[in-house]
Design a protein around this motif. Structure first.
Motif, PDB file in Angstrom:
ATOM      1  N   ASN A 126      36.875  29.471  44.191  1.00 49.42           N
ATOM      2  CA  ASN A 126      37.210  30.808  44.679  1.00 49.42           C
ATOM      3  C   ASN A 126      36.440  31.922  43.980  1.00 49.42           C
ATOM      4  O   ASN A 126      36.477  33.074  44.424  1.00 49.42           O
ATOM      5  N   THR A 127      35.793  31.602  42.869  1.00 47.36           N
ATOM      6  CA  THR A 127      35.054  32.625  42.132  1.00 47.36           C
ATOM      7  C   THR A 127      33.653  32.131  41.805  1.00 47.36           C
ATOM      8  O   THR A 127      33.389  30.929  41.765  1.00 47.36           O
ATOM      9  N   CYS A 128      32.778  33.084  41.548  1.00 46.07           N
ATOM     10  CA  CYS A 128      31.399  32.760  41.197  1.00 46.07           C
ATOM     11  C   CYS A 128      31.375  31.979  39.881  1.00 46.07           C
ATOM     12  O   CYS A 128      31.915  32.449  38.875  1.00 46.07           O
ATOM     13  N   PRO A 129      30.768  30.807  39.854  1.00 44.65           N
ATOM     14  CA  PRO A 129      30.750  30.009  38.624  1.00 44.65           C
ATOM     15  C   PRO A 129      29.883  30.601  37.520  1.00 44.65           C
ATOM     16  O   PRO A 129      30.025  30.234  36.359  1.00 44.65           O
ATOM     17  N   TYR A 130      28.997  31.527  37.863  1.00 46.42           N
ATOM     18  CA  TYR A 130      28.139  32.138  36.855  1.00 46.42           C
ATOM     19  C   TYR A 130      28.847  33.254  36.083  1.00 46.42           C
ATOM     20  O   TYR A 130      28.712  33.362  34.865  1.00 46.42           O
ATOM     21  N   CYS A 131      29.607  34.091  36.794  1.00 45.34           N
ATOM     22  CA  CYS A 131      30.220  35.255  36.142  1.00 45.34           C
ATOM     23  C   CYS A 131      31.733  35.236  36.132  1.00 45.34           C
ATOM     24  O   CYS A 131      32.368  35.919  35.329  1.00 45.34           O
ATOM     25  N   ASN A 132      32.360  34.490  37.033  1.00 42.95           N
ATOM     26  CA  ASN A 132      33.825  34.429  37.151  1.00 42.95           C
ATOM     27  C   ASN A 132      34.433  35.806  37.418  1.00 42.95           C
ATOM     28  O   ASN A 132      35.599  36.038  37.162  1.00 42.95           O
ATOM     29  N   ALA A 133      33.626  36.729  37.941  1.00 42.70           N
ATOM     30  CA  ALA A 133      34.132  38.078  38.190  1.00 42.70           C
ATOM     31  C   ALA A 133      34.256  38.399  39.676  1.00 42.70           C
ATOM     32  O   ALA A 133      34.997  39.304  40.041  1.00 42.70           O
ATOM     33  N   SER A 134      33.558  37.667  40.530  1.00 46.94           N
ATOM     34  CA  SER A 134      33.541  37.963  41.967  1.00 46.94           C
ATOM     35  C   SER A 134      34.044  36.768  42.767  1.00 46.94           C
ATOM     36  O   SER A 134      33.890  35.610  42.356  1.00 46.94           O
ATOM     37  N   LEU A 135      34.622  37.074  43.912  1.00 46.49           N
ATOM     38  CA  LEU A 135      35.129  36.024  44.795  1.00 46.49           C
ATOM     39  C   LEU A 135      33.991  35.307  45.515  1.00 46.49           C
ATOM     40  O   LEU A 135      32.984  35.917  45.879  1.00 46.49           O
ATOM     41  N   THR A 136      34.157  34.012  45.716  1.00 44.32           N
ATOM     42  CA  THR A 136      33.265  33.232  46.574  1.00 44.32           C
ATOM     43  C   THR A 136      34.161  32.486  47.557  1.00 44.32           C
ATOM     44  O   THR A 136      34.424  31.287  47.380  1.00 44.32           O
ATOM     45  N   VAL A 137      34.620  33.189  48.543  1.00 47.75           N
ATOM     46  CA  VAL A 137      35.586  32.630  49.489  1.00 47.75           C
ATOM     47  C   VAL A 137      35.066  32.791  50.903  1.00 47.75           C
ATOM     48  O   VAL A 137      34.031  33.416  51.152  1.00 47.75           O
ATOM     49  N   SER A 138      35.799  32.226  51.844  1.00 48.88           N
ATOM     50  CA  SER A 138      35.504  32.385  53.264  1.00 48.88           C
ATOM     51  C   SER A 138      36.696  33.062  53.926  1.00 48.88           C
ATOM     52  O   SER A 138      37.843  32.815  53.543  1.00 48.88           O
ATOM     53  N   ILE A 139      36.433  33.921  54.890  1.00 46.99           N
ATOM     54  CA  ILE A 139      37.513  34.633  55.556  1.00 46.99           C
ATOM     55  C   ILE A 139      37.422  34.437  57.063  1.00 46.99           C
ATOM     56  O   ILE A 139      36.340  34.182  57.610  1.00 46.99           O
ATOM     57  N   ASP A 140      38.570  34.517  57.723  1.00 47.11           N
ATOM     58  CA  ASP A 140      38.609  34.448  59.179  1.00 47.11           C
ATOM     59  C   ASP A 140      38.366  35.838  59.747  1.00 47.11           C
ATOM     60  O   ASP A 140      39.083  36.789  59.415  1.00 47.11           O
ATOM     61  N   LYS A 141      37.350  35.956  60.568  1.00 46.47           N
ATOM     62  CA  LYS A 141      37.009  37.239  61.166  1.00 46.47           C
ATOM     63  C   LYS A 141      36.601  37.022  62.620  1.00 46.47           C
ATOM     64  O   LYS A 141      35.645  36.301  62.898  1.00 46.47           O
ATOM     65  N   ASN A 142      37.368  37.615  63.521  1.00 43.86           N
ATOM     66  CA  ASN A 142      37.103  37.471  64.953  1.00 43.86           C
ATOM     67  C   ASN A 142      37.033  36.006  65.364  1.00 43.86           C
ATOM     68  O   ASN A 142      36.120  35.576  66.073  1.00 43.86           O
ATOM     69  N   ASP A 143      38.028  35.245  64.854  1.00 47.95           N
ATOM     70  CA  ASP A 143      38.151  33.814  65.182  1.00 47.95           C
ATOM     71  C   ASP A 143      36.988  32.976  64.664  1.00 47.95           C
ATOM     72  O   ASP A 143      36.746  31.864  65.127  1.00 47.95           O
ATOM     73  N   LYS A 144      36.246  33.511  63.715  1.00 50.18           N
ATOM     74  CA  LYS A 144      35.168  32.757  63.094  1.00 50.18           C
ATOM     75  C   LYS A 144      35.319  32.812  61.581  1.00 50.18           C
ATOM     76  O   LYS A 144      35.739  33.826  61.031  1.00 50.18           O
ATOM     77  N   VAL A 145      34.999  31.717  60.923  1.00 44.75           N
ATOM     78  CA  VAL A 145      35.069  31.677  59.466  1.00 44.75           C
ATOM     79  C   VAL A 145      33.759  32.211  58.902  1.00 44.75           C
ATOM     80  O   VAL A 145      32.679  31.688  59.205  1.00 44.75           O
ATOM     81  N   LYS A 146      33.866  33.268  58.113  1.00 40.75           N
ATOM     82  CA  LYS A 146      32.683  33.904  57.563  1.00 40.75           C
ATOM     83  C   LYS A 146      32.639  33.719  56.046  1.00 40.75           C
ATOM     84  O   LYS A 146      33.632  33.968  55.358  1.00 40.75           O
ATOM     85  N   PRO A 147      31.500  33.282  55.507  1.00 41.93           N
ATOM     86  CA  PRO A 147      31.383  33.140  54.048  1.00 41.93           C
ATOM     87  C   PRO A 147      31.231  34.485  53.367  1.00 41.93           C
ATOM     88  O   PRO A 147      30.528  35.359  53.867  1.00 41.93           O
ATOM     89  N   ARG A 148      31.903  34.668  52.245  1.00 46.55           N
ATOM     90  CA  ARG A 148      31.735  35.881  51.428  1.00 46.55           C
ATOM     91  C   ARG A 148      31.073  35.474  50.111  1.00 46.55           C
ATOM     92  O   ARG A 148      31.528  35.843  49.034  1.00 46.55           O
ATOM     93  N   PHE A 149      30.034  34.681  50.222  1.00 48.48           N
ATOM     94  CA  PHE A 149      29.297  34.214  49.060  1.00 48.48           C
ATOM     95  C   PHE A 149      27.881  33.876  49.497  1.00 48.48           C
ATOM     96  O   PHE A 149      27.567  33.887  50.691  1.00 48.48           O
ATOM     97  N   GLN A 150      27.026  33.597  48.540  1.00 47.80           N
ATOM     98  CA  GLN A 150      25.672  33.139  48.818  1.00 47.80           C
ATOM     99  C   GLN A 150      25.458  31.781  48.168  1.00 47.80           C
ATOM    100  O   GLN A 150      26.206  31.391  47.264  1.00 47.80           O
ATOM    101  N   LEU A 151      24.450  31.065  48.628  1.00 42.90           N
ATOM    102  CA  LEU A 151      24.085  29.800  48.007  1.00 42.90           C
ATOM    103  C   LEU A 151      22.884  30.027  47.094  1.00 42.90           C
ATOM    104  O   LEU A 151      21.796  30.358  47.563  1.00 42.90           O
TER     105      LEU A 151
END
Length: 323
Positions: A126-151
Motif C-alpha cells: 500500500n505504500t512506496c517501498p523506497y520512502c514509505n511516505a506515499s500510497l501505492t494503491v489502485s482505486i475504482d474510477k468510472n468502473d475501472k481500476v486505476k493505479p495510483r503508483f508507477q513501476l
C-alpha cells in the motif's frame, strides 16, 4: 523501506504472472516473439544480432520473465563491460534507437497498462517501498481500476531494455521516488532492492534526539524537536546514506514534526497503567492497542500497510510508547 523476500509463494506468482502477460491476444498486436524476430531481420551488426538472439531465446522459454535479481545483476555487469553504448548513449544521456525498439518489442507499455495492478494486489503493497511516505494503491474510477503508483525498474529499462518486463526488476513506487531514482547506476547490495536477499532487513532507523525532546518538554514548540535518519547497524552506514541521498528521506520527513509532537503528547498520557486499563476494557491485543495509540501499525512486518508507519514506529519506540 522493508524488503520482500522471494519465497515459494511469490516465485510461483511471478511465474504465473509472467505466463499470462498480455501478449498478442487480439489481432491488433503482434506477439512479443514475432516482433523480436522481425527486429532481428532488421539488423546485421554482429553485436546486435547476438543480443537479439539471446533475448529471443530467453524470452521464448520465459527465463528472463521471472529470473531472480542476482541473474539480472550478472547480465547488467556483462552489458556494462562488453555492450556499453548499445542500448544507452551516455554522452546524450538517452536510450538508443536499438534500445527503444527492444523495449517496444517486449511491450512494456502493455504490461504497465494491463498487468501492473496485479503486482501490487498480490504483494499487498500500500505504500512506496523506497520512502514509505506515499500510497501505492489502485482505486475504482468510472468502473475501472486505476493505479495510483508507477513501476520503477531497479535496473533502468533505458539502459537495460531486456529487463523491461522481468518481474523481479519491477518495483511499484510513488512517482517522486521513481523520478528521483530515474537512470541512476545501482548495484544489488549497495542499493535498496525490494526483492533481493542482499538488501539488509530493517536497515533504516529514525532516531529521536533525546536532548531535543528534553528541550521540547521544558520549553515547548515542535521546532525544538529533531531526529536523525541512520543505519540500525554500523555495517549498513553506506547503504543508508546512499538511500537517503537518492530519495531525500531526511528532507521528506523533516516536514512531519507534528507527528513527533503528537507522539510525545501520547507518551505523556498513556502510562503503562493506562495502557493495561485500555487492554482490559476493550479486550484488545497488545499490537492492536499499540496501533490505536500511535495511529499506525506498530510492527516492522506491517510498514507497507500504511504511509509513515516506519517513522511512527521508530519514534514511538524511542518514546517508550510501544515496545
Amino acid at each position: 523501506m522493508k524488503p520482500i523476500r522471494i519465497d515459494n509463494n511469490l516465485y510461483t506468482f511471478a511465474k504465473d504472472f509472467s505466463s499470462k502477460l498480455y501478449d498478442g491476444k487480439t489481432k491488433k498486436y503482434k506477439t512479443r516473439q514475432r516482433q523480436l524476430n522481425e527486429l532481428r531481420t532488421k539488423y546485421s551488426h554482429p553485436a546486435k544480432v547476438r543480443v537479439l538472439n539471446l533475448i529471443i531465446k530467453y524470452y521464448a522459454n520465459q527465463e528472463l520473465l521471472y529470473s531472480k535479481p542476482n541473474i539480472h545483476q550478472r547480465l547488467v555487469n556483462i552489458t556494462d563491460k562488453y555492450l556499453d553504448g548499445l542500448f544507452y548513449n551516455r554522452v546524450e544521456k538517452k536510450q538508443t534507437d536499438f534500445g527503444e525498439e527492444i523495449e517496444t518489442a517486449l511491450r512494456y507499455d502493455t504490461l504497465q497498462k494491463n498487468d501492473a495492478i496485479k503486482i501490487v494486489q498480490h504483494l499487498k503493497l500500500n505504500t512506496c517501498p523506497y520512502c514509505n511516505a506515499s500510497l501505492t494503491v489502485s482505486i475504482d474510477k468510472n468502473d475501472k481500476v486505476k493505479p495510483r503508483f508507477q513501476l520503477d525498474h531497479f535496473f533502468p529499462k533505458s539502459k537495460y531494455p531486456f529487463l523491461a518486463i522481468s518481474f523481479f526488476n519491477l518495483v511499484p513506487s510513488c512517482g517522486q521516488c521513481n523520478q528521483s531514482k530515474s537512470k541512476s547506476s545501482v548495484t544489488i547490495g549497495q542499493d535498496f532492492h525490494l526483492y533481493s536477499d542482499e538488501t539488509p532487513y530493517d536497515a533504516f532507523q529514525f532516531k529521536l534526539n533525546n536532548k531535543s525532546l528534553i528541550e521540547y518538554l521544558i520549553n515547548g514548540g515542535n521546532d525544538s524537536l529533531s531526529f536523525s535518519f541512520q543505519p540500525r547497524n554500523k555495517e549498513h552506514k553506506k547503504f543508508v546514506e546512499k538511500h537517503d541521498k537518492t530519495f531525500g528521506i531526511k528532507g521528506l520527513y523533516d516536514t512531519q514534526f507534528d507527528i513527533i509532537e503528537e507522539l510525545v503528547w501520547k507518551s505523556q498520557y498513556y502510562t503503562p497503567l493506562r495502557i493495561n486499563e485500555i487492554g482490559n476494557l476493550l479486550r484488545l491485543s497488545t499490537t492492536s492497542i499499540a496501533r490505536m495509540i500511535t495511529g499506525n501499525y506498530s510492527e516492522y512486518e506491517n510498514v507497507h500497510k500504511r504511509p509513515l508507519a516506519k517513522f511512527t514506529q521508530d519514534i514511538a519506540r524511542d518514546l517508550k510508547l510501544i515496545k
